[in-house]
Design an enzyme around this catalytic site. Structure first.
Site, short mmCIF file in Angstrom:
data_model
loop_
_atom_site.label_atom_id
_atom_site.label_comp_id
_atom_site.label_asym_id
_atom_site.label_seq_id
_atom_site.Cartn_x
_atom_site.Cartn_y
_atom_site.Cartn_z
N HIS A 133 -108.05 -78.77 -89.68
CA HIS A 133 -107.88 -77.75 -90.70
C HIS A 133 -108.77 -76.54 -90.47
O HIS A 133 -108.75 -75.61 -91.28
CB HIS A 133 -108.19 -78.33 -92.09
CG HIS A 133 -107.10 -79.22 -92.62
ND1 HIS A 133 -107.30 -80.54 -92.94
CD2 HIS A 133 -105.79 -78.98 -92.88
CE1 HIS A 133 -106.17 -81.08 -93.38
NE2 HIS A 133 -105.24 -80.15 -93.35
N ARG B 241 -98.17 -83.91 -102.08
CA ARG B 241 -98.50 -82.53 -102.43
C ARG B 241 -97.53 -81.62 -101.69
O ARG B 241 -96.78 -82.07 -100.82
CB ARG B 241 -99.94 -82.19 -102.05
CG ARG B 241 -100.19 -82.10 -100.56
CD ARG B 241 -101.60 -81.63 -100.26
NE ARG B 241 -101.79 -80.22 -100.62
CZ ARG B 241 -101.64 -79.20 -99.77
NH1 ARG B 241 -101.30 -79.43 -98.52
NH2 ARG B 241 -101.83 -77.96 -100.18
N ASN C 214 -96.92 -77.82 -99.53
CA ASN C 214 -97.45 -76.67 -98.81
C ASN C 214 -96.24 -75.76 -98.57
O ASN C 214 -95.10 -76.19 -98.74
CB ASN C 214 -98.07 -77.13 -97.48
CG ASN C 214 -98.92 -76.05 -96.86
OD1 ASN C 214 -99.29 -75.08 -97.52
ND2 ASN C 214 -99.21 -76.19 -95.58
N GLU D 209 -93.07 -77.54 -97.42
CA GLU D 209 -93.40 -78.86 -96.86
C GLU D 209 -93.78 -79.81 -97.98
O GLU D 209 -94.71 -79.54 -98.73
CB GLU D 209 -94.58 -78.73 -95.90
CG GLU D 209 -94.25 -78.00 -94.61
CD GLU D 209 -95.49 -77.79 -93.74
OE1 GLU D 209 -96.61 -78.04 -94.23
OE2 GLU D 209 -95.31 -77.38 -92.59
N LYS E 292 -100.45 -67.28 -92.79
CA LYS E 292 -99.11 -67.86 -92.84
C LYS E 292 -98.11 -67.06 -92.01
O LYS E 292 -96.94 -67.39 -91.95
CB LYS E 292 -98.62 -67.99 -94.30
CG LYS E 292 -99.37 -69.08 -95.09
CD LYS E 292 -98.89 -69.16 -96.53
CE LYS E 292 -99.70 -70.15 -97.36
NZ LYS E 292 -99.43 -71.55 -97.03
#
Lengths: 346, 320, 205
Positions: free
Chosen positions: A193, A223, A225, A265, A317
């Site tokens: 990360h 979760r 993303n 995602e 991104k």
């Protein structure tokens, strides 16, 4: 279930599209009008029937086409699927997890019968009928992780848990948002990360790691993303960046609605029983802006999120170049009305 | 998320092993298969001892590939809080109980070229499961097992029969002592060391390994802390607006649970940090008994691990 | 004096200072100015130095800039002290030593990042945890960089961007580092606008 598997492409002529049913169940990731990183982990338990959460591993109309695309990526670059030697046991755990879940949740398409360690797996959509011995990889055409993930949508990374840390020691990665399994395999949670801006300073990863280290067998979590992709290209890898990179400069206000895609995602986290490893399935859902705009709440909200997003995030991104154009396009769909909390369409 | 996935079981058998140790076998009430597990894992057994609710962790000793049932061994501790006495006296074949899904805080490092196991007394139990697993996988291992007397060398005969020359026994009252420095000096690069047993043995083995130059990441140990007994004390739970009294034989976590306040937990032995709780205010002394908080965190006094730690003083307010 | 690096992302390795540790054997791998770190290490060991030297094997090679302090290392009097012309030439010897080594062996790496990274990779393959290896950086900060596109590694990279010596793409140098490959990541800088390559800046010396 009257679902038809689509015959579509994620490269070349890019014939991918979402049916109205797929648009309605799309996992829109924003529950409010702004976005910042958060440890947005929650239990992965079944929710609304028909939603992407209904089953442990969601199978949708894009299943067959996605698996075909995966096979092409792997033929071109076998390094997208790797497993360090000590992770073979985790691969068997994953194979069992997916086969059991799919046979239970989609019996019309998948079946699993077992006689001790002699297993029989049938995957009707892909035309697979396989007898094999569980834990004996000489009885399968590939290692167990590769075998089952060639038949399951989404990317997978397997983490070995050692020294109060997670180590990404195996993976099948062909639908990634611009990261390299070959480079990152063997790294720990903080290391892989490392390139993400802002999140480390906010302590996001320390808290997320503590939660994940304690995920228990039988109690998975999930979760979301998200990012943006030009064209419905699943395989946006660093390896092939020279091939797809230029497409970012060919977006115009006229083609943006058709070519710009929100890429979501759904990340889930399962503890694996025999290896004590953690598997992170990373399931990728794509929707073009034209399709998204058919849901007024989503169009309003996406406009506001993208307009106000910190520049570090849009840069990381990869869409800062086109952000102004995206905001202009989305503005046409934002009448300024308030949006309700949560992300289900109104 | 307290406890998480649980399994409804029936006690299938209770087998005395020796004067202090009994083995318990659990099977699922619905007749289904148990989840497979990784050697070194434990399960948390829930007990209702005449109104006192206990949840004690026990290593799974059965073969991880055998999903027909789970087996644990419990050493009777007459001076303890009562959990082992409950198991030995009240648990009979046929009764129904609830146990947790397996949790592993003492996992094998599967990259190891060789696994060297040092066991003391009842600390043998996680190794029994690990050796079964390694045997099936063709892994390289060696067990060195110290016990007070031959009679208390639980499972020694069985293990020697199963694993042959890889099992070495040291019986204290026959004057047999483990030459740990000698043993460590000859291990090939890539060996991992695993230690499970009473605290003094673990401390001695870890110290010997450090002195011999073994890296920390190649040395693994497991010690289940039983929550210590201590003077009773009161605690205010700020978030739930309750005040509880923690009894002498009751842990802070158990008192919180008995008050109906849901608190997360996992190992219940001071090792995993899952029950970590914020201290709102403290007029007195936190008695830290855990292995989770750092020395700095313990000194700062902002956090407590309630499954094993206690308090002495005028007033304690927790964020629960 | 060990090299001072700028703070960076969490995958960028951080190096320390070699300190004497108890062990049954001591293996030293160093290049160029790393020799100075080894000499300082033994000075720090004081009275324990003699015993350490009696069980020490030093494998040394000149640095990428030709700096060669082998004579000073040899003068220390280690049980074994060998000069190899390059890491590739030293590799069979290193693997042979690791093959028969026992737990308790202490590993010390000193010098350039490229040498230390490759040495650490070999030690990990032999089964030691990665942080069992001590590392001290001295000398050039030239980088080993893997081209994420063709997988070829370019040694001793000094500029950013640079041209991959295998496939010719112009790559920018990231701080993202892989211990397994012992290299930083290089990514095509003009992928989105082919031909738009900023002039190379000397970042590593």
């Amino acid at each position: 279930m009257g679902l038809e598997f689509k015959d579509e492409t994620f490269r070349g002529d890019f014939t991918f599209s979402n049916s109205p049913a797929a648009i309605a169940r799309f996992p829109f990731p924003f529950d409010r009008d702004d976005y910042m990183y958060a440890v947005n982990l929650e239990p992965h338990v079944p929710r609304r029937a028909g939603s992407v959460f209904e089953h442990a591993f969601d199978v949708d109309e894009h299943y067959v086409a996605e698996m075909r695309d995966r096979a092409m990526v792997l033929a071109e670059d076998p390094l997208r699927c790797q497993s360090l030697p000590h992770m073979t046991l985790a691969g068997w755990d994953l194979l069992e997890l997916i086969m059991e879940a799919k046979a239970r949740d989609y019996p019309q398409w998948f079946s699993l019968t077992r006689d001790g360690n002699r297993w029989h797996w049938v995957n009707r959509p892909l035309g697979i009928d396989q007898h094999f011995i569980f834990m004996d990889d000489s009885t399968l055409p590939h290692g167990p992780m590769e075998y089952i993930t060639r038949q399951t949508q989404g990317d997978f990374t397997l983490q070995d848990q050692r020294e109060d840390m997670l180590w990404m020691d195996a993976g099948m990665v062909t639908t990634q948002a611009d990261w390299s399994l070959d480079f990152d395999i063997g790294m720990n949670f903080h290391e892989w990360h490392a390139p993400v801006p802002l999140a480390h300073e906010k302590g996001i990863f320390d808290r997320a790691l503590k939660f994940l280290l304690n995920v228990r067998h039988g109690a998975p979590a999930r979760r979301f993303n998200w990012t943006m992709t030009v064209d419905p290209l699943l395989d946006t890898s660093p390896e092939t960046y020279p091939v797809w990179g230029p497409s970012r400069t060919t977006i115009t206000p006229e083609n943006l609605g058709h070519r710009m895609h929100l890429r979501v995602e759904l990340q889930t986290f399962f503890r694996l029983p025999r290896s004590n490893a953690l598997v992170f399935p990373i399931r990728c859902y794509l929707i073009r802006f034209d399709e998204l705009a058919t849901v007024p709440k989503w169009a309003r909200r996406l406009h506001r999120v993208i307009r106000d997003l910190p520049v570090e995030l849009s840069t990381y991104k990869g869409f800062e170049r086109n952000r102004a154009m995206m905001v202009d396009w989305l503005a046409k769909h934002d009448d300024g009305a308030p949006t309700t909390p949560g992300w289900w369409p109104e | 998320m307290s406890g998480g996935a649980k399994i409804a079981v029936r006690v299938a058998a209770v087998t005395p092993v020796n004067e202090l140790v009994s083995r318990f076998r659990f099977v699922r009430r619905d007749g289904g298969a148990m989840p497979a597990f990784s050697g070194g894992a434990h399960t948390v057994v829930e007990m209702d001892d005449a109104g006192t609710r206990r949840m004690n962790p026990y290593s799974l000793m059965s073969d991880p590939a055998d999903t027909s049932g789970y087996e644990i061994s419990v050493r009777r501790d007459d001076a303890g809080r009562g959990g082992s006495l409950f198991m030995h006296r009240q648990v009979k074949p046929g009764i129904e109980m609830v146990i947790s899904n397996p949790v592993n805080l003492f996992a094998l490092d599967l990259r190891a070229k060789k696994h060297l196991m040092i066991a003391g007394g009842i600390g043998i139990t996680p190794f029994i499961a690990q050796m079964a697993q390694l045997s099936a996988m063709g892994g390289r291992f060696e067990l060195h097992y110290a016990c007070r007397s031959a009679a208390l060398a639980s499972y020694a005969c069985d293990l020697s029969a199963r694993h042959g020359g890889r099992v070495h026994l040291y019986v204290d009252d026959q004057g047999q002592a483990m030459d740990l420095p000698g043993l460590l000096a000859g291990q090939p690069l890539g060996t991992h060391l695993y230690i499970c047993g009473p605290k003094p043995m673990i401390d001695w083995a870890r110290g010997t390994a450090a002195h011999a130059g073994w890296p920390k990441a190649a040395v693994h140990h497991e010690e289940f802390l039983a929550p210590p007994v201590g003077a009773a004390f009161k605690v205010q739970l700020a978030a739930s607006g309750k005040t509880v009294t923690v009894g002498t034989h009751q842990s802070l976590l158990e008192a919180i649970e008995a008050a109906g306040v849901d608190a997360p937990y996992l190992c219940r032995g001071g090792a995993c940090g899952q029950c970590e709780t914020g201290v709102v205010s403290c007029d007195g002394q936190l008695l830290h008994n855990d292995h989770w908080l750092s020395d700095a965190e313990k000194a700062a006094g902002g956090k407590i691990i309630p499954c094993v730690s206690r308090f002495a003083g005028a007033r304690l307010v927790l964020d629960r | 004096m060990k090299t001072a690096f700028e703070p960076s992302i969490r995958s960028r390795p951080v190096y320390g200072e070699l300190e004497p540790r108890k062990g049954s054997a001591h293996l030293v791998l160093a290049d160029g100015e790393g020799a100075g770190a080894v000499i300082d290490l033994l000075a720090r060991a004081g009275s324990a130095a003699a015993c350490a030297l009696a069980h020490m094997h030093i494998i040394y090679m000149p640095g990428p800039d030709g700096v060669d302090h082998f004579a000073e290392l040899q003068a220390l009097g280690a049980a074994q002290c060998h000069r190899a012309p390059s890491f590739a030439a030293a590799l069979p010897r290193l693997r042979r030593v690791l093959q028969d080594a026992h737990m308790g062996m202490q590993i010390y790496l000193a010098g350039t990042e490229g040498l230390m990274g490759q040495g650490q990779s070999e030690v990990m393959a032999a089964g030691l945890p990665h942080d069992a290896v001590q590392m001290e950086h001295r000398g050039p900060t030239l980088r080993r960089v893997q081209c994420v596109h063709c997988k070829g590694i370019t040694e001793n990279v000094a500029t950013d961007p640079f041209e991959c010596t295998h496939c010719g793409l112009n790559l920018f140098v990231r701080d993202h580092y892989s211990r397994r490959i012992a290299a930083f990541q290089g990514v095509n800088i003009d992928a989105e606008e082919p031909g738009n390559v900023p002039p190379p800046v000397v970042r590593f010396r």
